[in-house]
Design an enzyme around this catalytic site. Structure first.
Site, PDB file in Angstrom:
ATOM      1  N   ASP A 425       0.888  -1.166   0.000  1.00  0.00           N
ATOM      2  CA  ASP A 425       0.000   0.000   0.000  1.00  0.00           C
ATOM      3  C   ASP A 425       0.925   1.215   0.000  1.00  0.00           C
ATOM      4  O   ASP A 425       1.557   1.518   1.018  1.00  0.00           O
ATOM      5  CB  ASP A 425      -0.881  -0.036   1.251  1.00  0.00           C
ATOM      6  CG  ASP A 425      -1.841   1.146   1.343  1.00  0.00           C
ATOM      7  OD1 ASP A 425      -1.634   2.149   0.622  1.00  0.00           O
ATOM      8  OD2 ASP A 425      -2.780   1.080   2.157  1.00  0.00           O
ATOM      9  N   HIS A 426       1.006   1.907  -1.131  1.00  0.00           N
ATOM     10  CA  HIS A 426       2.002   2.974  -1.271  1.00  0.00           C
ATOM     11  C   HIS A 426       1.740   4.146  -0.319  1.00  0.00           C
ATOM     12  O   HIS A 426       2.632   4.966  -0.083  1.00  0.00           O
ATOM     13  CB  HIS A 426       2.029   3.478  -2.726  1.00  0.00           C
ATOM     14  CG  HIS A 426       3.387   3.935  -3.177  1.00  0.00           C
ATOM     15  ND1 HIS A 426       4.271   4.581  -2.341  1.00  0.00           N
ATOM     16  CD2 HIS A 426       4.016   3.834  -4.367  1.00  0.00           C
ATOM     17  CE1 HIS A 426       5.374   4.872  -3.006  1.00  0.00           C
ATOM     18  NE2 HIS A 426       5.252   4.424  -4.244  1.00  0.00           N
ATOM     19  N   ARG A 427       0.552   4.226   0.261  1.00  0.00           N
ATOM     20  CA  ARG A 427       0.284   5.261   1.259  1.00  0.00           C
ATOM     21  C   ARG A 427       1.063   4.990   2.541  1.00  0.00           C
ATOM     22  O   ARG A 427       1.401   5.927   3.275  1.00  0.00           O
ATOM     23  CB  ARG A 427      -1.219   5.307   1.590  1.00  0.00           C
ATOM     24  CG  ARG A 427      -2.128   5.623   0.425  1.00  0.00           C
ATOM     25  CD  ARG A 427      -3.591   5.412   0.792  1.00  0.00           C
ATOM     26  NE  ARG A 427      -3.855   4.039   1.215  1.00  0.00           N
ATOM     27  CZ  ARG A 427      -5.038   3.598   1.630  1.00  0.00           C
ATOM     28  NH1 ARG A 427      -6.069   4.427   1.687  1.00  0.00           N
ATOM     29  NH2 ARG A 427      -5.205   2.350   1.991  1.00  0.00           N
TER      30      ARG A 427
END
Length: 453
Positions: A425-427
């Protein structure tokens, strides 16, 4: 006063279920803790226990009824001294709802169905008790007895902190709040609203052809319509949510596993046994789980969950493991996988897999987790990318170990190589952090003795 028994919410995302079986009949006496019914969800068949004691006055939903909404009245319990006259006006039990008939195939001909969904995990969702709306619009999980006492005393149950399982409000919480003066009167405005739990956004399904339009693309009689069961519906909804709301980022590395295979053979050969049966049998997947858990312990900034309110940085490493079951997948969770011995983990996973296929896992055995592993190597798949399983921020897709040509000391040699892909999850996990995690994982896989110390 008669006590209403409502359809329980067995997970925060559950909206309906099937009332599979009643263990009591009208006129039976029950006490707190007695199993009164079995409820089928998309993941398991679960027993429901009585919270209050009394006599079953009326059953309002019959065995086998499908699509029973959460908090729908399913039965009424009579307290001591009450008789059926107190519920004489209650509606009759609903007849079992048959599965929706498959739509008839249209007379017109031709074309292509929607592509089959790729391999991914079904969400591991936390178990939760029955819920009622809070004054702020959220859901409050409380026992029926706690709700009844709060109603009788005129207090807002949403203002009370729960001490039961998963934060459930029980009778002692209500009584303590009333006696301590901390309970807010029903209807009174809240002085300060607690931050609401971050809920997963509803999936927004892309506009496409209707069912009828799709069916018209195929010749009459060339297909049959198989109705979706609850599990398949939940998989479709949650995967759509995951791919629509989580910015996936993918990293792939090749790991040489010859040393791991050698160590695994030695561990299993040394396993104590009784009556000719070894006490455990460690699999490659068990060692992959251990390596990922150790890597997360070494790179704690990747052991996280994204929420809008803030990053949840976990102190434990609990690894979900994809297990294929009829109609879908489920992810039992290996708790404390970084410190659990491989022998214990192997037996635990064997037990999980068996009970998962029978849909006998308990909610606490498949809820939560901080990451997950999906292994398709046993099917000969070389590499793939898995869909992240909320609330995780990572998932590791594991391919098959195969003989490949590699360069060692400037010369071509043959090694057993396994490709793995980390979805992040790049967040929550940036590319560099994901690469650091994957590098730590590869070190443990290629130097497996490090997993044993």
């Amino acid at each position: 006063m008669p006590i209403n028994i409502l359809m329980p919410a067995l997970s925060p995302t559950m909206e309906e279920g099937t009332l599979a079986k009643w263990h009591v009949k009208e006129g039976d006496s029950v006490t707190s803790g007695d199993v009164i019914a079995e409820i089928e969800t998309d993941k398991a068949t679960m027993e429901v226990e009585a919270v209050d004691e009394g006599k079953v006055g009326k059953i309002l939903v019959a065995e086998g009824t499908e699509h029973v909404k959460v908090n729908e009245l399913i039965a009424v319990l009579l307290e001591e001294g009450e008789d059926a006259g107190a519920i004489a006006s209650a509606p009759a039990a609903a007849a079992p709802v048959a599965p929706a008939p498959a739509p008839a195939a249209p007379a017109a001909a031709p074309a292509a169905a929607a592509p089959a969904a790729g391999t991914a995990l079904t969400p591991a969702v936390p178990a939760a008790p029955a819920a009622v709306p809070s004054s702020s619009g959220g859901r409050v999980f409380a026992s029926p007895l706690a709700r009844r006492i709060a109603k009788e005393k005129g207090v807002d149950i949403a203002s009370i902190a729960g001490t039961g399982p998963h934060g459930r409000i029980v009778r002692k919480d209500v009584e303590a709040a009333i006696s301590g003066g901390t309970a807010r009167r029903a209807g009174a405005p809240a002085t300060a609203a607690a931050p609401a739990a971050v809920a997963a956004p509803a999936a927004s399904m892309a506009t496409g052809p209707s069912d009828a339009q799709v069916m018209k693309m195929f010749a009459d009689g060339s297909f049959e319509v198989i109705a979706h069961d609850n599990m398949r519906k939940v998989i479709a909804r949650r995967l759509t949510e995951a791919k629509s709301t989580i910015p996936h980022f993918y990293l792939t590395v090749d790991c040489q596993i010859d040393a791991l295979l050698k160590l695994r053979g030695e561990i299993n050969a040394a396993a104590p046994g009784k009556d000719g049966k070894p006490a455990y049998k460690v699999s490659v997947n068990d060692m992959v789980i251990k390596a990922l858990a150790k890597a997360l312990r070494a790179v704690p900034d990747a052991n996280v969950t994204w929420t809008d309110a803030g990053m949840l940085k976990h102190s434990k490493v609990d690894v979900g493991v994809a297990v294929s079951i009829p109609g879908g997948l489920i992810t039992p969770v290996v708790r404390d996988a970084d410190v659990k011995p491989l022998s214990v983990m192997a037996n635990e996973m064997k037990d999980f897999a068996g009970r998962a296929r029978e849909r006998k896992l308990k909610p606490e055995e498949y809820q939560g987790g901080t990451t997950a592993v999906s292994n398709l190597g046993m099917f000969g798949v070389k590499d793939f990318a898995a869909v992240i399983n909320p609330p995780h921020a990572t998932i590791l897709a594991v391919g098959a170990g195969e003989q490949r040509a590699v360069v060692k000391d400037g010369a071509v040699a043959v090694a057993t190589v396994m490709s793995v892909t980390l979805s992040t999850d790049h967040r929550a996990v940036d590319g560099a952090l994901g690469a650091e995690l994957l590098d730590a994982f590869r070190r443990y896989i290629e130097n497996p003795m490090g997993m044993l110390v």
